[in-house]
Design a protein around this motif. Sequence first.
Motif, PDB file in Angstrom:
ATOM      1  N   LEU A   1      45.543  46.541  52.440  1.00  0.00           N
ATOM      2  CA  LEU A   1      45.924  45.168  52.127  1.00  0.00           C
ATOM      3  C   LEU A   1      45.564  44.216  53.265  1.00  0.00           C
ATOM      4  CD1 LEU A   1      49.392  45.804  50.447  1.00  0.00           C
ATOM      5  CD2 LEU A   1      47.222  45.277  49.340  1.00  0.00           C
ATOM      6  N   LEU A   2      45.519  44.730  54.504  1.00  0.00           N
ATOM      7  CA  LEU A   2      45.089  43.912  55.632  1.00  0.00           C
ATOM      8  C   LEU A   2      43.658  43.437  55.420  1.00  0.00           C
ATOM      9  CD1 LEU A   2      45.080  42.736  58.507  1.00  0.00           C
ATOM     10  CD2 LEU A   2      44.548  45.035  59.340  1.00  0.00           C
ATOM     11  N   PHE A   3      42.769  44.347  55.052  1.00  0.00           N
ATOM     12  CA  PHE A   3      41.361  43.982  54.848  1.00  0.00           C
ATOM     13  C   PHE A   3      41.211  43.060  53.645  1.00  0.00           C
ATOM     14  CE2 PHE A   3      41.222  48.084  57.088  1.00  0.00           C
ATOM     15  CZ  PHE A   3      40.485  47.700  58.201  1.00  0.00           C
ATOM     16  N   SER A   4      42.004  43.301  52.610  1.00  0.00           N
ATOM     17  CA  SER A   4      41.988  42.414  51.454  1.00  0.00           C
ATOM     18  C   SER A   4      42.415  41.004  51.843  1.00  0.00           C
ATOM     19  CB  SER A   4      42.924  42.966  50.376  1.00  0.00           C
ATOM     20  OG  SER A   4      43.077  42.045  49.322  1.00  0.00           O
ATOM     21  N   SER A   5      43.471  40.902  52.652  1.00  0.00           N
ATOM     22  CA  SER A   5      43.967  39.596  53.101  1.00  0.00           C
ATOM     23  C   SER A   5      42.949  38.881  53.975  1.00  0.00           C
ATOM     24  CB  SER A   5      45.282  39.770  53.857  1.00  0.00           C
ATOM     25  OG  SER A   5      46.275  40.335  53.035  1.00  0.00           O
ATOM     26  N   LEU A   6      42.258  39.643  54.823  1.00  0.00           N
ATOM     27  CA  LEU A   6      41.251  39.040  55.699  1.00  0.00           C
ATOM     28  C   LEU A   6      40.087  38.468  54.888  1.00  0.00           C
ATOM     29  CD1 LEU A   6      41.132  41.590  58.660  1.00  0.00           C
ATOM     30  CD2 LEU A   6      42.097  39.288  58.677  1.00  0.00           C
ATOM     31  N   PHE A   7      39.673  39.182  53.849  1.00  0.00           N
ATOM     32  CA  PHE A   7      38.605  38.669  52.988  1.00  0.00           C
ATOM     33  C   PHE A   7      39.061  37.411  52.253  1.00  0.00           C
ATOM     34  CE2 PHE A   7      36.726  43.047  53.125  1.00  0.00           C
ATOM     35  CZ  PHE A   7      35.521  42.666  53.683  1.00  0.00           C
ATOM     36  N   MET A   8      40.321  37.384  51.826  1.00  0.00           N
ATOM     37  CA  MET A   8      40.856  36.188  51.172  1.00  0.00           C
ATOM     38  C   MET A   8      40.899  35.026  52.151  1.00  0.00           C
ATOM     39  SD  MET A   8      41.404  36.757  47.989  1.00  0.00           S
ATOM     40  CE  MET A   8      42.500  35.414  47.560  1.00  0.00           C
ATOM     41  N   TRP A   9      41.255  35.313  53.391  1.00  0.00           N
ATOM     42  CA  TRP A   9      41.282  34.259  54.412  1.00  0.00           C
ATOM     43  C   TRP A   9      39.888  33.676  54.615  1.00  0.00           C
ATOM     44  CZ3 TRP A   9      38.657  33.569  58.938  1.00  0.00           C
ATOM     45  CH2 TRP A   9      39.119  32.543  59.775  1.00  0.00           C
ATOM     46  N   ILE A  10      38.874  34.547  54.642  1.00  0.00           N
ATOM     47  CA  ILE A  10      37.492  34.080  54.804  1.00  0.00           C
ATOM     48  C   ILE A  10      37.107  33.153  53.663  1.00  0.00           C
ATOM     49  CG2 ILE A  10      35.073  34.811  54.802  1.00  0.00           C
ATOM     50  CD1 ILE A  10      35.970  37.354  56.268  1.00  0.00           C
ATOM     51  N   LEU A  11      37.490  33.523  52.438  1.00  0.00           N
ATOM     52  CA  LEU A  11      37.127  32.717  51.270  1.00  0.00           C
ATOM     53  C   LEU A  11      37.801  31.348  51.281  1.00  0.00           C
ATOM     54  CD1 LEU A  11      37.237  35.409  48.428  1.00  0.00           C
ATOM     55  CD2 LEU A  11      35.218  34.257  49.312  1.00  0.00           C
ATOM     56  N   TYR A  12      39.053  31.305  51.741  1.00  0.00           N
ATOM     57  CA  TYR A  12      39.837  30.075  51.628  1.00  0.00           C
ATOM     58  C   TYR A  12      39.886  29.243  52.910  1.00  0.00           C
ATOM     59  CZ  TYR A  12      41.612  31.518  47.069  1.00  0.00           C
ATOM     60  OH  TYR A  12      41.712  31.877  45.754  1.00  0.00           O
ATOM     61  N   SER A  13      39.549  29.830  54.062  1.00  0.00           N
ATOM     62  CA  SER A  13      39.789  29.118  55.320  1.00  0.00           C
ATOM     63  C   SER A  13      38.587  29.020  56.253  1.00  0.00           C
ATOM     64  CB  SER A  13      40.948  29.794  56.082  1.00  0.00           C
ATOM     65  OG  SER A  13      42.115  29.822  55.295  1.00  0.00           O
ATOM     66  N   ALA A  14      37.638  29.927  56.140  1.00  0.00           N
ATOM     67  CA  ALA A  14      36.526  29.932  57.084  1.00  0.00           C
ATOM     68  C   ALA A  14      35.667  28.676  56.975  1.00  0.00           C
ATOM     69  CB  ALA A  14      35.661  31.176  56.878  1.00  0.00           C
ATOM     70  N   ASP A  15      35.775  27.968  55.840  1.00  0.00           N
ATOM     71  CA  ASP A  15      34.983  26.749  55.667  1.00  0.00           C
ATOM     72  C   ASP A  15      35.303  25.702  56.730  1.00  0.00           C
ATOM     73  OD1 ASP A  15      37.522  26.552  54.673  1.00  0.00           O
ATOM     74  OD2 ASP A  15      36.994  25.332  52.927  1.00  0.00           O
ATOM     75  N   GLN A  16      36.555  25.693  57.203  1.00  0.00           N
ATOM     76  CA  GLN A  16      36.935  24.686  58.194  1.00  0.00           C
ATOM     77  C   GLN A  16      36.242  24.929  59.533  1.00  0.00           C
ATOM     78  OE1 GLN A  16      40.962  23.336  58.258  1.00  0.00           O
ATOM     79  NE2 GLN A  16      41.459  24.300  56.313  1.00  0.00           N
ATOM     80  N   TYR A  17      36.078  26.193  59.907  1.00  0.00           N
ATOM     81  CA  TYR A  17      35.313  26.506  61.117  1.00  0.00           C
ATOM     82  C   TYR A  17      33.855  26.065  60.955  1.00  0.00           C
ATOM     83  CZ  TYR A  17      39.170  29.411  62.830  1.00  0.00           C
ATOM     84  OH  TYR A  17      40.386  29.858  63.283  1.00  0.00           O
ATOM     85  N   MET A  18      33.303  26.296  59.764  1.00  0.00           N
ATOM     86  CA  MET A  18      31.908  25.950  59.532  1.00  0.00           C
ATOM     87  C   MET A  18      31.679  24.443  59.601  1.00  0.00           C
ATOM     88  SD  MET A  18      30.347  28.751  59.315  1.00  0.00           S
ATOM     89  CE  MET A  18      28.775  28.066  58.806  1.00  0.00           C
ATOM     90  N   ILE A  19      32.644  23.668  59.100  1.00  0.00           N
ATOM     91  CA  ILE A  19      32.499  22.212  59.137  1.00  0.00           C
ATOM     92  C   ILE A  19      32.469  21.710  60.577  1.00  0.00           C
ATOM     93  CG2 ILE A  19      33.652  20.028  58.595  1.00  0.00           C
ATOM     94  CD1 ILE A  19      34.621  21.290  56.009  1.00  0.00           C
ATOM     95  N   VAL A  20      33.327  22.299  61.434  1.00  0.00           N
ATOM     96  CA  VAL A  20      33.333  21.896  62.844  1.00  0.00           C
ATOM     97  C   VAL A  20      32.008  22.247  63.508  1.00  0.00           C
ATOM     98  CG1 VAL A  20      34.339  22.419  65.096  1.00  0.00           C
ATOM     99  CG2 VAL A  20      35.810  21.959  63.161  1.00  0.00           C
ATOM    100  N   VAL A  21      31.497  23.432  63.189  1.00  0.00           N
ATOM    101  CA  VAL A  21      30.241  23.880  63.802  1.00  0.00           C
ATOM    102  C   VAL A  21      29.071  23.027  63.327  1.00  0.00           C
ATOM    103  CG1 VAL A  21      28.599  25.796  63.954  1.00  0.00           C
ATOM    104  CG2 VAL A  21      31.050  26.242  64.124  1.00  0.00           C
TER     105      VAL A  21
END
Length: 278
Positions: free
Chosen positions: A218-238
């Motif tokens: 479930l940890l790995f599942s949660s991390l993949f969900m985090w990437i889908l829903y949150s990693a976009d904010q890091y990309m916008i800054v970059v």
Amino acid sequence: MLIKKMMGFSLGPIVTAFIGLVSVPLLTRFVTPETYAQVSLAQVTVQLLILVALAGFDQGFVREFYEQNSHKKLLLHTLGLNLIICLVVVIGIFMFRENRSTFLFGYIDVFSIILIMLIIIETTILRYILLNLRMKGKAIPFSLLLILQSTANVLFIIAFIFSGMMTDLQAILSANALSITIAILFFLIKSEKSEKSEKNIKFDRVLFNKLTTYSLPLLFSSLFMWILYSADQYMIVVLSDYKQLGLYAAAYKLCAALLLLQTIVSTYWVPISLQWAK
């Protein structure tokens, strides 16, 4: 009875979502888009690090709640481990505090990094408090705790920003940390000691292996969900800048309110389904 409990569990998420919607135009009026972006990045980072610290064991706590006779023993094998991981995580953050600060905020702000460390530890504890209330079917205390934390957060943000004692970023992070502290203290003061005191609770390897087998996937599942829903904010800054991220984060927070129904159903259904299964 079931509908009544569901309404009780719905109260907290609904009021919290309403406070969140009201606070968005309030915050965007008081702070710059750049500051809002920094706060959003801090929140996303906290979410990621909490996922790592929890390691899925919070879900293991839920799964085993009705299977174990001793809830204190279960807490020892879940929250106890999570707090150890939390300690490792915050030590790692502090060791590279200047680099982390520059990445998140664009400048060195050690005080904000320390606040993030505190929020990670407090949120981990509050997570188990809310899970405990959910699993015991205490709908009203669950909702009141959410409302208290959310309301205190907004009030402290306004008070700290207008006081001018710190930067807007530090004011918002301080308000978040203080509101979580108040929620935890409120629970500790109001909680009843219904369970018998247990002494010499020993490490249970069988239970730990069972929790690990269930929780780590479930940890790995949660991390993949985090990437889908949150990693976009890091990309916008970059790829862009803090101002564009601030505008995006404010709009995204409004859209996040649409997930309210899903939150209500999962909050109520998970403990009920496990209780029925038992």
